[in-house]
Structures are given as structure tokens and as C-alpha cells.
Design a protein around this motif. Structure first.
Motif, PDB file in Angstrom:
ATOM      1  N   ASP A 152       0.836  -1.210   0.000  1.00 18.39           N
ATOM      2  CA  ASP A 152       0.000   0.000   0.000  1.00 18.39           C
ATOM      3  C   ASP A 152       0.872   1.262   0.000  1.00 18.39           C
ATOM      4  N   ALA A 153       1.983   1.233   0.728  1.00 22.71           N
ATOM      5  CA  ALA A 153       2.875   2.394   0.798  1.00 22.71           C
ATOM      6  C   ALA A 153       3.455   2.706  -0.582  1.00 22.71           C
ATOM      7  N   PHE A 154       3.972   1.683  -1.269  1.00 22.73           N
ATOM      8  CA  PHE A 154       4.530   1.913  -2.599  1.00 22.73           C
ATOM      9  C   PHE A 154       3.457   2.418  -3.560  1.00 22.73           C
ATOM     10  N   ASP A 155       2.289   1.809  -3.537  1.00 20.85           N
ATOM     11  CA  ASP A 155       1.200   2.217  -4.415  1.00 20.85           C
ATOM     12  C   ASP A 155       0.797   3.670  -4.147  1.00 20.85           C
ATOM     13  N   TYR A 156       0.601   4.008  -2.889  1.00 17.37           N
ATOM     14  CA  TYR A 156       0.164   5.364  -2.521  1.00 17.37           C
ATOM     15  C   TYR A 156       1.234   6.401  -2.850  1.00 17.37           C
ATOM     16  N   ALA A 157       2.484   6.120  -2.485  1.00 21.62           N
ATOM     17  CA  ALA A 157       3.563   7.090  -2.713  1.00 21.62           C
ATOM     18  C   ALA A 157       3.725   7.392  -4.194  1.00 21.62           C
ATOM     19  N   ILE A 158       3.674   6.360  -5.014  1.00 21.15           N
ATOM     20  CA  ILE A 158       3.969   6.517  -6.433  1.00 21.15           C
ATOM     21  C   ILE A 158       2.741   6.944  -7.230  1.00 21.15           C
ATOM     22  N   ASN A 159       1.612   6.299  -6.996  1.00 16.03           N
ATOM     23  CA  ASN A 159       0.431   6.554  -7.835  1.00 16.03           C
ATOM     24  C   ASN A 159      -0.447   7.695  -7.341  1.00 16.03           C
ATOM     25  N   TYR A 189      -8.566  -0.568  -4.160  1.00 17.54           N
ATOM     26  CA  TYR A 189      -8.644  -2.012  -3.966  1.00 17.54           C
ATOM     27  C   TYR A 189      -7.937  -2.787  -5.074  1.00 17.54           C
ATOM     28  N   SER A 190      -7.392  -2.075  -6.048  1.00 18.85           N
ATOM     29  CA  SER A 190      -6.660  -2.769  -7.104  1.00 18.85           C
ATOM     30  C   SER A 190      -5.245  -3.055  -6.615  1.00 18.85           C
ATOM     31  N   ARG A 191      -4.607  -3.986  -7.247  1.00 13.89           N
ATOM     32  CA  ARG A 191      -3.247  -4.357  -6.877  1.00 13.89           C
ATOM     33  C   ARG A 191      -2.329  -3.958  -8.027  1.00 13.89           C
ATOM     34  N   SER A 192      -1.794  -2.760  -7.950  1.00 13.88           N
ATOM     35  CA  SER A 192      -0.950  -2.208  -9.006  1.00 13.88           C
ATOM     36  C   SER A 192       0.421  -2.874  -9.012  1.00 13.88           C
ATOM     37  N   CYS A 193       1.165  -2.593 -10.040  1.00 12.09           N
ATOM     38  CA  CYS A 193       2.552  -3.037 -10.140  1.00 12.09           C
ATOM     39  C   CYS A 193       3.334  -2.530  -8.936  1.00 12.09           C
TER      40      CYS A 193
END
Length: 159
Positions: free
Chosen positions: A20-27, A86-90
Motif C-alpha cells: 500500500d505504501a509503494f502504491d500510494y507514494a507513487i500513484n 482495492y486494485s493491486r498495481s505493479c
């Protein structure tokens, strides 16, 4: 018997939080992957996760982690609304997989990111995101052995 970084009961929480941290920080916050990796590795949170500190591996959300990392490393507050995703991004997969590998191998995040860049991990996503995590572990172990020579005393960088 393999010695892991911390108790197995925390692994899923740590993976979800770092994903979640990587997804939030980047996207959401639009921090580049390379920049977020650098901030994460130099922050106290990478070591606290490595040590299995319950407040970090089970007591924070990924969004909270990003806010605290940015404040600690950049001395600035993020004023970005968090979005429920709720999606699981790269990017989620990268954080999720690296969290598992760190727990499994008991290597530091710094060691891992010395061997694998954010872009390397991003390229791995397309072939490994649906595979069993053990496939990722095998590949990363191989890359780690190429980069570090193991001795009885310490790990030595070979390149």
C-alpha cells in the motif's frame, strides 16, 4: 532451519502495508519509484520493519507509513487525500514482494535495493505477479549471490 527477520504472523501485515505504501507514494503522491525507494531505505522505518517492530509491521497503514517517511526524510507534510484503492498495481506488488523477501531472507532493505532497482522490480512484475512468491525469492536469491559473496564473517560486495 531458516531464521527469518521476525515472526511469521506479521508477514502478511508487513506485505500489505509496504504494498500500500509503494502504491500510494507513487500513484497518488506522484513520488518517483526511485525517490521513494531512497527515502524508504534511509528512513528509520526500513530498519524498524527489518527488526519486526510490531508498531511498524502491524500497527501502521501504508498511507501512514508514507506520510511518516516523507516527514522524516524531507521534513515536509504531505497534504494529499488518501484514496481507497482495492486494485493491486505493479507498485503494490513491488512493495508486497520486497517485504516478503526481506522477511524470508533477513537481508536489509538497503542490501535488496542495492541489487535490485525499482525499474528491475517493475520489469519482474509482468512475469512474476501471478506466480508463487517462491519464484520471486529464487530469482532474487540468485541475484543476491551474484552481487554479494557470503563469508562466515560478513557479506562482501563483489561488483
Amino acid at each position: 532451519m531458516m531464521i527469518h527477520a521476525y515472526q511469521e504472523i506479521y508477514v502478511n501485515n508487513a506485505q500489505t502495508m509496504l504494498g500500500d505504501a509503494f502504491d500510494y507514494a507513487i500513484n497518488t503522491c506522484h513520488i518517483s519509484g526511485d525517490d521513494f525507494v531512497k527515502m524508504f531505505v534511509v528512513s528509520s522505518f526500513s530498519e524498524r520493519i527489518e527488526n519486526g517492530e510490531p508498531a511498524c509491521v502491524a500497527g501502521k497503514s501504508g498511507i501512514e507509513l508514507v506520510h511518516e517517511i516523507v516527514f522524516e526524510t524531507m521534513q515536509k507534510e504531505l497534504n494529499i487525500e488518501s484514496e481507497v484503492n482495492y486494485s493491486r498495481s505493479c507498485e503494490y506488488w513491488i512493495g508486497w514482494a520486497v517485504a516478503y523477501y526481506q522477511w524470508y531472507s533477513d537481508r536489509s532493505f538497503k542490501e535488496i535495493f542495492n541489487v535490485l532497482s525499482f525499474e528491475d522490480l517493475k520489469r519482474m512484475y509482468y512475469t512474476l505477479h501471478e506466480a508463487d512468491i517462491s519464484k520471486f525469492v529464487d530469482i532474487v536469491d540468485s541475484k543476491m549471490k551474484e552481487y554479494y559473496v557470503e563469508t562466515n564473517l560478513k557479506r562482501i560486495r563483489t561488483t
